[in-house]
Scaffold this active site. Structure first.
Site, PDB file in Angstrom:
ATOM      1  N   GLY A  14      79.826  62.448  17.310  1.00  0.00           N
ATOM      2  CA  GLY A  14      79.533  62.308  18.767  1.00  0.00           C
ATOM      3  C   GLY A  14      80.150  61.684  19.381  1.00  0.00           C
ATOM      4  O   GLY A  14      81.627  61.991  18.884  1.00  0.00           O
ATOM      5  N   CYS A  15      79.772  61.250  20.748  1.00  0.00           N
ATOM      6  CA  CYS A  15      81.400  61.323  21.516  1.00  0.00           C
ATOM      7  C   CYS A  15      80.891  60.773  22.734  1.00  0.00           C
ATOM      8  O   CYS A  15      79.572  60.710  23.374  1.00  0.00           O
ATOM      9  CB  CYS A  15      82.228  62.421  22.160  1.00  0.00           C
ATOM     10  SG  CYS A  15      82.595  62.776  20.362  1.00  0.00           S
ATOM     11  N   GLY A  16      81.784  60.253  23.113  1.00  0.00           N
ATOM     12  CA  GLY A  16      81.975  59.088  24.961  1.00  0.00           C
ATOM     13  C   GLY A  16      82.975  60.351  26.189  1.00  0.00           C
ATOM     14  O   GLY A  16      84.089  60.244  25.224  1.00  0.00           O
ATOM     15  N   ARG A  43      80.283  54.668  21.912  1.00  0.00           N
ATOM     16  CA  ARG A  43      79.978  55.613  21.625  1.00  0.00           C
ATOM     17  C   ARG A  43      81.483  56.065  20.706  1.00  0.00           C
ATOM     18  O   ARG A  43      82.172  57.111  20.929  1.00  0.00           O
ATOM     19  CB  ARG A  43      79.981  56.686  22.820  1.00  0.00           C
ATOM     20  CG  ARG A  43      78.588  55.936  23.616  1.00  0.00           C
ATOM     21  CD  ARG A  43      78.534  57.582  24.720  1.00  0.00           C
ATOM     22  NE  ARG A  43      78.025  58.372  24.465  1.00  0.00           N
ATOM     23  CZ  ARG A  43      76.854  58.742  24.859  1.00  0.00           C
ATOM     24  NH1 ARG A  43      76.035  57.792  24.213  1.00  0.00           N
ATOM     25  NH2 ARG A  43      76.750  59.697  24.019  1.00  0.00           N
ATOM     26  N   ASN A 214      81.225  66.302  24.259  1.00  0.00           N
ATOM     27  CA  ASN A 214      80.539  65.725  23.780  1.00  0.00           C
ATOM     28  C   ASN A 214      79.433  66.642  22.889  1.00  0.00           C
ATOM     29  O   ASN A 214      78.679  67.107  23.423  1.00  0.00           O
ATOM     30  CB  ASN A 214      80.072  64.215  24.059  1.00  0.00           C
ATOM     31  CG  ASN A 214      78.657  63.830  23.328  1.00  0.00           C
ATOM     32  OD1 ASN A 214      79.021  63.372  21.956  1.00  0.00           O
ATOM     33  ND2 ASN A 214      77.330  63.254  24.151  1.00  0.00           N
TER      34      ASN A 214
END
Lengths: 385, 492
Positions: A14-16, A43, A214
């Protein structure tokens, strides 16, 4: 750091993401983007972050900036020799970095070369004449062949700053506030596994394209086949890398208008296509047939940056909108924002006006033209309609 | 085994048995040998007095000279001829399908509930340009090229080639009705098309085989797609063989051959002795059909299939069917059926890799056939690299076929692989068609369930996505050849 850890093939997680562009020709400080991305602290987990700045070398606008991560001096020497044979180097410098108390060494050596492409490149598979294609080929060659060297960006008037750490640590490491650009994109990672590979962090960039992503592409195996057929080498083996090659292939090589390329990656469902006008229906159907391998399945939201023909930011989510994405403009409509969470926009502009785009529909902002698409229009608005 | 207490001596069983295994004389049923275990008698006994059991081994046990071997030797010692058989091979080769496991989405990507979210299974058959040309005309863009002859199907399933001749009129009618109902494509087989079936033509993939039976431009122009048959998985390197007993008046008219003669299609096409020749026939067929429909090529899966496939795409084929060695047949020499060719799983994976390496995979539709037994097989063959699974035997089983492997005798008790009017009338084409429709609808639902679990909402994103498969069998070399990772190997 620059070389891929053994056995590593793909990193999901996952990511920002956050990005901003000044469409009226003004400059945005690196501080702004750092503030946007670091605000979304939940995040990321400290295993990768990065920034890409466009318009940061106004004095060398027409030269390619090849920015590298090197494991050691030897890798730099070998890369330099290789470059000398294939491009005209017009300048080079050590990229400013500083020690960050919370970031464990070893740090890579970061170096940038400014270069002009030679008239043609004699390659074993035959000469390549297009200067952009030559730069793509060179960057890929170095990334797959030269041990301990990784070209993180290769476009004109832009550069990628990334590494293994929290987004605030990476901003500090590169002293991102020393740069001013017309557009910034950034990324912070929450990988489910990571061997601490600096070059594997985002943004991923080739030529003037860069992508912050993301999500996890469930169609990765299919997309990879398509770009490999087109001659791209998947040296990072992340799904993000595949996304950038698909953008480059569809828009630069195949000449598709941006909304059309976006439709190929996140197409409408067939029953919706049935309801389109005849011309659009035909285009939509053929995009789905011809570019079925370009369809990015699974959850994603992406920010895409491009410099040619004019600095452009594209923000879009998958066609089910399984990952968050919000867009915004400043009160004077001179700065356009996009981010995973609204807090990232509010952190730098409390008065910004924000909205969410339709699933799979790109928000497009271009320098000089402003907000071209808000992501709420018909997919082919401005193309067919 | 007949239960004497239950049997009411009605004689129905003997009447139903087309293989003459049961004799009804003096109000008494007797078994007189030759049972193929088709189960017809059992199904029709009003008192359920019959049980068809595996007959105990009458040969002394021997692990090397099996009963099967000894029966074959005895048969050839009697006749001195080539042994014929039907359906796919019954030798217990290891199934590669069963050595593959599917992936599912967890945490890092969400799975999709097919009951709540759309999951698309539409599939196209035909050539793709690989590149759309969109040009700016004034202020707007226009699609300049990219069109091609293409057929749309609602699911990645095709009914394979089953010819009128090998099967009855009613059987073929049922298959075509099912294809029409499901909005998919069905193969004509190499026997041409009966005039009664011209109204199904837009759902028919017409086979142009070496015998060219029934092939005329008028006929070709009506169908959805044309396919040149080079080979068949059950008998690679062989032609077709329809025994004279099956060539009735109807068959003779459709195939345009004299009644009662064997319909033998030559082993190779007598105008195709090389890839250049194939290219010419593809061009001729495209010309003959005004470039309005995709022209494909069907080949058996053989050792060098990767290079062969690449040549076929370069020769201009719009789609290609690869038929694995387990593929069914209405009649084939047993030695070929049982011992020639390679498994479809390996063939598709290698063809997909080869075409990708050569930059050709996005130009062609790849169909896989050769005993797809279930939706699981279909899903796995798609993940290995096929766009479409072509299915024959399973469709026949849905209609009542028991896979007794005696199609070549033309006395099918279920009225499927026969031309005898009294037997053929046993199959109700409406009921048979609905059975096929139900089966493929069920498979398609199962496909959507699996796609959803994988977090994929359209079937094209599974095609050749070998990342979503893992190998669990005993031979890692197999996984390597197919480019499938071993169980336990993640992504990084």
């Amino acid at each position: 750091m620059a070389s891929r850890p053994p056995g590593m093939e793909r990193q999901p997680g996952g990511c920002g993401i956050a990005g901003c562009i000044d469409v009226r020709g003004g400059k945005i400080s690196g501080d702004t983007i750092a503030k946007m991305i670091t605000t979304m602290g939940e995040r990321e987990n400290g295993l990768g972050a990065g920034y890409v700045g466009y318009g940061i070398f106004p004095d060398r606008r027409d030269e390619y900036c090849l920015q590298f991560l090197f494991d050691n001096e030897d890798a730099k020497t070998r890369t330099e020799e290789f470059l000398k044979d294939n491009v005209y180097i017009t300048g080079d410098e050590r990229v400013y970095t500083r020690k960050v108390s919370t970031l464990d060494p070893p740090y890579p050596l970061v170096w940038r070369f400014f270069a002009i492409a030679k008239e043609k490149l004699d390659w074993p598979r035959g000469p390549i004449f297009d200067p952009d294609d030559r730069i793509v080929e060179l960057a890929m060659q170095i990334n797959t062949e030269v041990d301990g060297a990784f070209c993180v960006s290769s476009g004109k008037d832009m550069a990628v700053f990334k590494g293994c750490g929290y987004s605030h640590e990476i901003a500090e490491f590169f002293d991102i506030s020393r740069y001013e650009g017309s557009m910034w994109l950034s990324h912070s990672r929450f990988p489910t596994n990571s061997p601490g590979w600096w070059a594997g962090a985002h943004p991923i960039s080739i030529l003037d394209w860069s992508v912050c992503h993301n999500g996890e592409i469930t169609s990765y195996g299919v997309n990879k086949k398509l770009v490999e057929m087109e001659g791209y080498k998947c040296s990072l083996l992340t799904d993000t890398e595949v996304i950038i090659y698909i953008w480059d292939m569809l828009v630069r090589r195949h000449g598709l208008p941006i909304p059309t390329a976006a439709f190929a990656m996140a197409p409408w469902y067939y029953p919706l296509i049935e309801g389109m006008d005849e011309k659009s229906k035909k285009l939509a159907t053929w995009l789905r047939i011809v570019y079925k391998e370009a369809f990015l399945n699974g959850p994603f939201s992406i920010l895409v940056g491009r410099r040619e023909p004019e600095t452009t930011m594209i923000a879009m989510a998958d066609r089910k909108k399984l990952r968050p994405l919000i867009a915004g403009t400043s009160e004077k409509k001179d700065v356009i924002f996009a981010a995973s969470e609204e807090c990232a926009i509010r952190a730098v502009d409390t008065k910004a006006w924000t909205w969410t785009a339709d699933a799979g529909s790109p928000v497009i902002a271009q320098r000089g033209k402003g907000l071209i698409r808000s992501g709420l229009e018909h997919p082919f608005k401005g193309v067919m309609e | 085994m007949i239960d004497e207490e239950l049997c009411i001596n009605c004689g129905k069983c003997a009447k139903e048995c087309s293989f003459g295994a049961l004799d009804f004389k003096e109000k008494k049923v007797r078994y007189q040998g030759g049972c193929v275990a088709c189960g017809r008698c059992m199904s029709f006994c009003p008192t359920s007095a019959i049980m068809v059991n595996d007959v105990p081994n009458i040969f002394p046990h021997h692990p090397w000279f099996t009963e099967r071997d000894r029966r074959a030797i005895a048969a050839q010692a009697r006749s001195g001829g080539v042994l014929l058989s039907s359906c796919g091979t019954d030798l217990p080769y290891r199934s590669i399908y069963d050595d593959l496991l599917l992936d599912a989405a967890q945490v890092t990507n969400p799975s999709i509930d097919p009951l709540r979210e759309p999951i698309e299974t539409r599939t196209y058959l035909g050539r793709r340009s690989g590149k759309l040309c969109i040009e700016k005309r004034g202020k707007k863009y226009e699609l300049v090229s990219g069109d091609g002859a293409i057929v749309s199907m609602d699911m990645p399933i095709m009914i394979g080639h089953i010819s009128l001749g090998s099967v009855s009129y009613n059987t073929q009618k049922a298959l075509f009705t099912a294809a029409e109902h499901l909005n998919i494509v069905a193969g004509s087989g190499e026997g041409g098309l009966h005039p009664d079936f011209f109204n199904f033509a837009h759902r028919i993939n017409s086979e142009v085989a070496s015998g060219r039976f029934g092939v005329t431009p008028e006929y070709l122009k009506r169908v959805a797609a044309v396919e040149i048959k080079i080979g068949q998985g059950a008998k690679p390197g062989h032609g077709g063989h329809l025994p004279g007993e099956k060539v009735t008046e109807m068959i003779s008219q459709t195939r345009m051959i004299p009644e009662g003669t064997d319909a033998l299609s030559p082993y190779p096409h007598h105008d195709i002795y090389s890839i250049e020749d194939l290219q010419q026939l593809i061009s001729v067929l495209k010309e003959a059909t005004d470039y309005q429909m995709p022209v494909g090529v069907k080949v058996a899966a053989v050792h060098n299939i990767g290079a062969i496939a690449s040549g076929i795409v370069r020769a201009g084929a719009d789609f290609m069917t690869i038929d694995g060695f387990r593929g069914g047949t209405g009649s084939a020499p047993r030695v070929i059926r049982d011992h020639a060719g390679i498994p479809i799983e390996v063939a598709i994976a290698t063809v997909d890799q080869k075409l990708t390496e050569e930059g050709l995979r996005n130009k062609v539709t790849l169909c896989a056939s050769g005993s797809v037994r279930s939706s699981a097989d279909m899903i796995k063959i798609i993940a290995l690299g096929a766009d479409v699974a072509s299915v024959c035997t399973a469709a026949m089983v849905a209609m009542g076929c028991r896979v007794c492997q005696h199609c070549h005798m033309g006395i099918c008790a279920w009225g499927i692989a026969t031309q005898k009017v009294e037997l053929a009338s046993r199959l109700d084409p409406k009921i048979a068609a609905m059975s096929v429709v139900n089966l493929f609808r069920a498979w398609n639902e199962e496909l959507r369930e699996v796609l959803g679990a994988m977090g994929i909402d359209s079937v094209e994103s599974l095609v050749g996505n070998r990342d979503r498969l893992r190998y669990v069998g005993p031979n890692p070399k197999m996984a390597e050849v197919m480019d499938v990772k071993h169980v336990g190997e993640g992504w990084g």
